[in-house]
Design a protein around this motif. Structure first.
Motif, PDB file in Angstrom:
ATOM      1  N   GLY A 214       0.808  -1.203   0.000  1.00  0.00           N
ATOM      2  CA  GLY A 214       0.000   0.000   0.000  1.00  0.00           C
ATOM      3  C   GLY A 214       0.851   1.267   0.000  1.00  0.00           C
ATOM      4  O   GLY A 214       2.089   1.229  -0.027  1.00  0.00           O
ATOM      5  N   ASN A 215       0.157   2.427   0.034  1.00  0.00           N
ATOM      6  CA  ASN A 215       0.801   3.738  -0.029  1.00  0.00           C
ATOM      7  C   ASN A 215       0.612   4.446   1.315  1.00  0.00           C
ATOM      8  O   ASN A 215      -0.491   4.871   1.648  1.00  0.00           O
ATOM      9  N   PRO A 216       1.679   4.574   2.146  1.00  0.00           N
ATOM     10  CA  PRO A 216       1.524   5.226   3.453  1.00  0.00           C
ATOM     11  C   PRO A 216       1.256   6.721   3.293  1.00  0.00           C
ATOM     12  O   PRO A 216       1.935   7.403   2.523  1.00  0.00           O
ATOM     13  N   LEU A 217       0.279   7.229   4.031  1.00  0.00           N
ATOM     14  CA  LEU A 217      -0.096   8.639   3.953  1.00  0.00           C
ATOM     15  C   LEU A 217       0.267   9.406   5.219  1.00  0.00           C
ATOM     16  O   LEU A 217       0.032  10.611   5.285  1.00  0.00           O
ATOM     17  N   VAL A 218       0.801   8.736   6.228  1.00  0.00           N
ATOM     18  CA  VAL A 218       1.207   9.390   7.477  1.00  0.00           C
ATOM     19  C   VAL A 218       2.616   8.935   7.811  1.00  0.00           C
ATOM     20  O   VAL A 218       3.140   7.984   7.236  1.00  0.00           O
ATOM     21  N   ARG A 219       3.229   9.647   8.743  1.00  0.00           N
ATOM     22  CA  ARG A 219       4.570   9.291   9.193  1.00  0.00           C
ATOM     23  C   ARG A 219       4.608   9.339  10.729  1.00  0.00           C
ATOM     24  O   ARG A 219       3.641   9.737  11.365  1.00  0.00           O
ATOM     25  N   GLU A 220       5.727   8.916  11.290  1.00  0.00           N
ATOM     26  CA  GLU A 220       5.870   8.917  12.742  1.00  0.00           C
ATOM     27  C   GLU A 220       5.728  10.338  13.293  1.00  0.00           C
ATOM     28  O   GLU A 220       6.304  11.275  12.756  1.00  0.00           O
ATOM     29  N   GLY A 227     -11.108   7.710  11.460  1.00  0.00           N
ATOM     30  CA  GLY A 227     -11.570   7.582  10.090  1.00  0.00           C
ATOM     31  C   GLY A 227     -10.568   8.045   9.056  1.00  0.00           C
ATOM     32  O   GLY A 227     -10.783   7.846   7.847  1.00  0.00           O
ATOM     33  N   GLU A 228      -9.469   8.675   9.467  1.00  0.00           N
ATOM     34  CA  GLU A 228      -8.455   9.148   8.517  1.00  0.00           C
ATOM     35  C   GLU A 228      -7.694   7.956   7.936  1.00  0.00           C
ATOM     36  O   GLU A 228      -7.367   6.998   8.638  1.00  0.00           O
ATOM     37  N   ILE A 229      -7.395   8.045   6.620  1.00  0.00           N
ATOM     38  CA  ILE A 229      -6.679   6.959   5.947  1.00  0.00           C
ATOM     39  C   ILE A 229      -5.207   7.013   6.322  1.00  0.00           C
ATOM     40  O   ILE A 229      -4.547   8.043   6.159  1.00  0.00           O
ATOM     41  N   LEU A 230      -4.687   5.896   6.828  1.00  0.00           N
ATOM     42  CA  LEU A 230      -3.278   5.802   7.197  1.00  0.00           C
ATOM     43  C   LEU A 230      -2.443   5.200   6.070  1.00  0.00           C
ATOM     44  O   LEU A 230      -1.366   5.702   5.758  1.00  0.00           O
ATOM     45  N   VAL A 231      -2.935   4.112   5.502  1.00  0.00           N
ATOM     46  CA  VAL A 231      -2.259   3.461   4.372  1.00  0.00           C
ATOM     47  C   VAL A 231      -3.314   3.214   3.305  1.00  0.00           C
ATOM     48  O   VAL A 231      -4.319   2.552   3.563  1.00  0.00           O
ATOM     49  N   SER A 232      -3.069   3.755   2.121  1.00  0.00           N
ATOM     50  CA  SER A 232      -4.029   3.621   1.032  1.00  0.00           C
ATOM     51  C   SER A 232      -3.721   2.395   0.183  1.00  0.00           C
ATOM     52  O   SER A 232      -2.546   2.089  -0.074  1.00  0.00           O
ATOM     53  N   GLY A 233      -4.788   1.710  -0.252  1.00  0.00           N
ATOM     54  CA  GLY A 233      -4.609   0.557  -1.131  1.00  0.00           C
ATOM     55  C   GLY A 233      -4.569   0.939  -2.592  1.00  0.00           C
ATOM     56  O   GLY A 233      -4.439   0.076  -3.463  1.00  0.00           O
ATOM     57  N   SER A 234      -4.664   2.227  -2.891  1.00  0.00           N
ATOM     58  CA  SER A 234      -4.596   2.713  -4.274  1.00  0.00           C
ATOM     59  C   SER A 234      -3.188   3.241  -4.552  1.00  0.00           C
ATOM     60  O   SER A 234      -2.755   4.211  -3.911  1.00  0.00           O
ATOM     61  N   VAL A 235      -2.496   2.631  -5.477  1.00  0.00           N
ATOM     62  CA  VAL A 235      -1.132   3.047  -5.848  1.00  0.00           C
ATOM     63  C   VAL A 235      -1.180   3.656  -7.238  1.00  0.00           C
ATOM     64  O   VAL A 235      -1.633   3.017  -8.185  1.00  0.00           O
ATOM     65  N   GLU A 236      -0.726   4.920  -7.350  1.00  0.00           N
ATOM     66  CA  GLU A 236      -0.770   5.622  -8.639  1.00  0.00           C
ATOM     67  C   GLU A 236       0.267   5.059  -9.607  1.00  0.00           C
ATOM     68  O   GLU A 236       1.389   4.722  -9.213  1.00  0.00           O
ATOM     69  N   VAL A 237      -0.152   4.969 -10.863  1.00  0.00           N
ATOM     70  CA  VAL A 237       0.756   4.560 -11.942  1.00  0.00           C
ATOM     71  C   VAL A 237       0.987   5.798 -12.824  1.00  0.00           C
ATOM     72  O   VAL A 237       0.029   6.350 -13.388  1.00  0.00           O
ATOM     73  N   LYS A 238       2.258   6.271 -12.958  1.00  0.00           N
ATOM     74  CA  LYS A 238       2.563   7.498 -13.678  1.00  0.00           C
ATOM     75  C   LYS A 238       3.451   7.199 -14.880  1.00  0.00           C
ATOM     76  O   LYS A 238       4.197   6.209 -14.907  1.00  0.00           O
ATOM     77  N   ASN A 239       3.365   8.112 -15.861  1.00  0.00           N
ATOM     78  CA  ASN A 239       4.221   7.982 -17.046  1.00  0.00           C
ATOM     79  C   ASN A 239       5.478   8.833 -16.872  1.00  0.00           C
ATOM     80  O   ASN A 239       5.735   9.370 -15.775  1.00  0.00           O
ATOM     81  N   ASP A 240       6.244   8.975 -17.947  1.00  0.00           N
ATOM     82  CA  ASP A 240       7.489   9.743 -17.863  1.00  0.00           C
ATOM     83  C   ASP A 240       7.241  11.221 -17.582  1.00  0.00           C
ATOM     84  O   ASP A 240       8.127  11.916 -17.078  1.00  0.00           O
ATOM     85  N   SER A 241       6.047  11.716 -17.913  1.00  0.00           N
ATOM     86  CA  SER A 241       5.717  13.120 -17.674  1.00  0.00           C
ATOM     87  C   SER A 241       5.127  13.345 -16.296  1.00  0.00           C
ATOM     88  O   SER A 241       4.588  14.416 -16.013  1.00  0.00           O
ATOM     89  N   ASP A 242       5.230  12.326 -15.460  1.00  0.00           N
ATOM     90  CA  ASP A 242       4.714  12.396 -14.095  1.00  0.00           C
ATOM     91  C   ASP A 242       3.206  12.610 -14.066  1.00  0.00           C
ATOM     92  O   ASP A 242       2.663  13.277 -13.195  1.00  0.00           O
TER      93      ASP A 242
END
Length: 419
Positions: A214-220, A227-242
């Protein structure tokens, strides 16, 4: 020949218990051995010997008795032939014995018990209900039990059961299963069509986070709300242009430790009910057969409030041959309800014990108590334990996330660039 088989054959043929005494009983024993006469359970008895001998061998003893000058006397007659001769006038007894043997033989051709071992994810009642739908139940004939079919049906119905063994032992159908607890998790991971996020179950401060999937959205050190999302199960896929070209969905997995503050409250009423026995007792008995229950005794007890203890006893011919009949025994005691007040000491002991159990449950979950501000208060009609606890332990719950959709314009541009 085994000892048990010899015992059965001797009882069927009948045998005698004899006593040998006289001038030289030892010579008598030697002569019997020489002529092949079988003797067993030989015991010395006050200058004589007692032993068992078959009926047909007893008729051959006359020459040995004459030569050894011994005296032979019959002490007991044992075995089936002598038993029948003794009770030959009791026709009803033998008729009942024959009927009982026939009933045992008839009942042994049916299944009277179904035993299931190895099931952890489901109760016996769930599996028995499924077997009943397939026509497998107590009271069915053994010849109609298809063990291979039972194994196949269970494996097809329950995906997490990876091995099944069914066989008949006596009047008991035994089914052994083996489950794979990780199979559902593997299927969930492989068939994930939506993200599974880890969200905050309460307000707190993140102390430690180790993300595996997953994608962590918080840090120590981050402060989070319920109800806040801590680790998201959606991982972005980006191209060379970000630029975001899509999303990969996963089941989030992470070890998160957080500090939280919880309120603890435990209320204990000053008056509490106590049931006291009056000394009056009553017994009731039931005989239970497949589908029916017969009561022997009073249908209704003579007192309105009582405590009852019921025991059920199944009748067995032997360990693997239960009869289709069981007995229920109920012992009832009349009880009366009284209201008794706790003393201050008793109330403190009860509330303290409840709080210790609460802390023990937290420790089993890996939660540590950093601060404890719980105190016991005495109120008008009750006692209470109130306060706040600062906890440090595992944090976050998994729940279904949001499926993201790209804007149409962006999707068309990405498709054109791909072409």
């Amino acid at each position: 020949m085994t000892k048990m088989l010899r015992y059965i054959l001797n009882n069927l043929a009948g045998y005698l218990r004899i006593r040998v005494e006289g001038y030289s009983p030892e010579r008598f024993l030697n002569l019997c051995c020489y002529h092949g006469i079988f003797l067993w359970n030989l015991r010395p008895a006050k200058g004589a010997y007692e032993m068992n001998i078959r009926v047909r061998d007893f008729r051959r003893l006359r020459p040995m008795v004459r030569k050894s000058r011994a005296k032979v006397r019959i002490i007991q007659k044992r075995g089936v032939p002598f038993f029948i001769h003794k009770y030959r006038g009791r026709k009803l007894f033998f008729t009942g014995s024959v009927i009982a043997i026939c009933l045992i033989f008839l009942l042994s051709s049916f299944i009277w018990r179904i035993q299931i071992d190895g099931n952890l994810a489901r109760t016996d009642e769930v599996l028995l209900s499924f077997l009943t739908e397939k026509g497998i139940a107590c009271g069915m004939a053994k010849k109609n039990v298809d063990c291979d079919r039972i194994e196949k049906d269970i494996r097809m119905e329950y995906d997490d059961i990876i091995w099944v063994s069914a066989y008949v032992h006596g009047s008991c159908l035994k089914i052994k299963v083996r489950e794979n607890p990780d199979r559902k998790e593997l299927q969930t991971e492989a068939e994930a069509e939506a993200p599974m996020d880890i969200v905050a179950e309460a307000d707190g401060i993140i102390q430690k986070i180790i993300t595996r999937k997953g994608n962590p959205l918080v840090r120590e050190g981050s402060e989070v709300k319920k109800g806040e999302i801590l680790v998201s199960g959606s991982v972005e896929v980006k191209n060379d242009s970000d630029e975001v070209t899509g999303y990969q969905y996963r089941v989030s997995d992470a070890d998160i430790i957080a500090q939280t503050t919880v309120a603890y409250t435990d209320i204990l009423d000053r008056l509490h009910p106590v049931w006291k026995d009056t000394g009056k007792k009553s017994w009731r008995f039931w005989i239970e057969t497949p589908g029916r229950l017969y009561l022997f005794g009073r249908r209704e007890l003579p007192y309105p409030e009582y405590n009852a203890l019921t025991c059920r006893y199944t009748l067995y011919l032997e360990r693997h041959f239960p009869f289709p009949v069981s007995v229920r025994v109920e012992r009832s005691k009349e009880s009366r309800k009284e209201e008794i007040s706790y003393t201050d000491r008793q109330a403190r002991e009860i509330l303290s014990y409840n709080f210790e159990k609460f802390c023990a449950r937290l420790e089993k979950k890996g939660v540590q108590i950093s601060e404890n501000d719980v105190k016991i208060y005495r109120e008008t009609n009750r006692y209470s334990a109130k306060g706040k606890l600062v906890l440090s332990g595992p944090f976050g719950i998994v729940q279904k996330g949001t499926v993201h959709e790209l804007p149409k314009a962006d999707a068309e541009n990405i498709q054109q660039e791909g072409n």
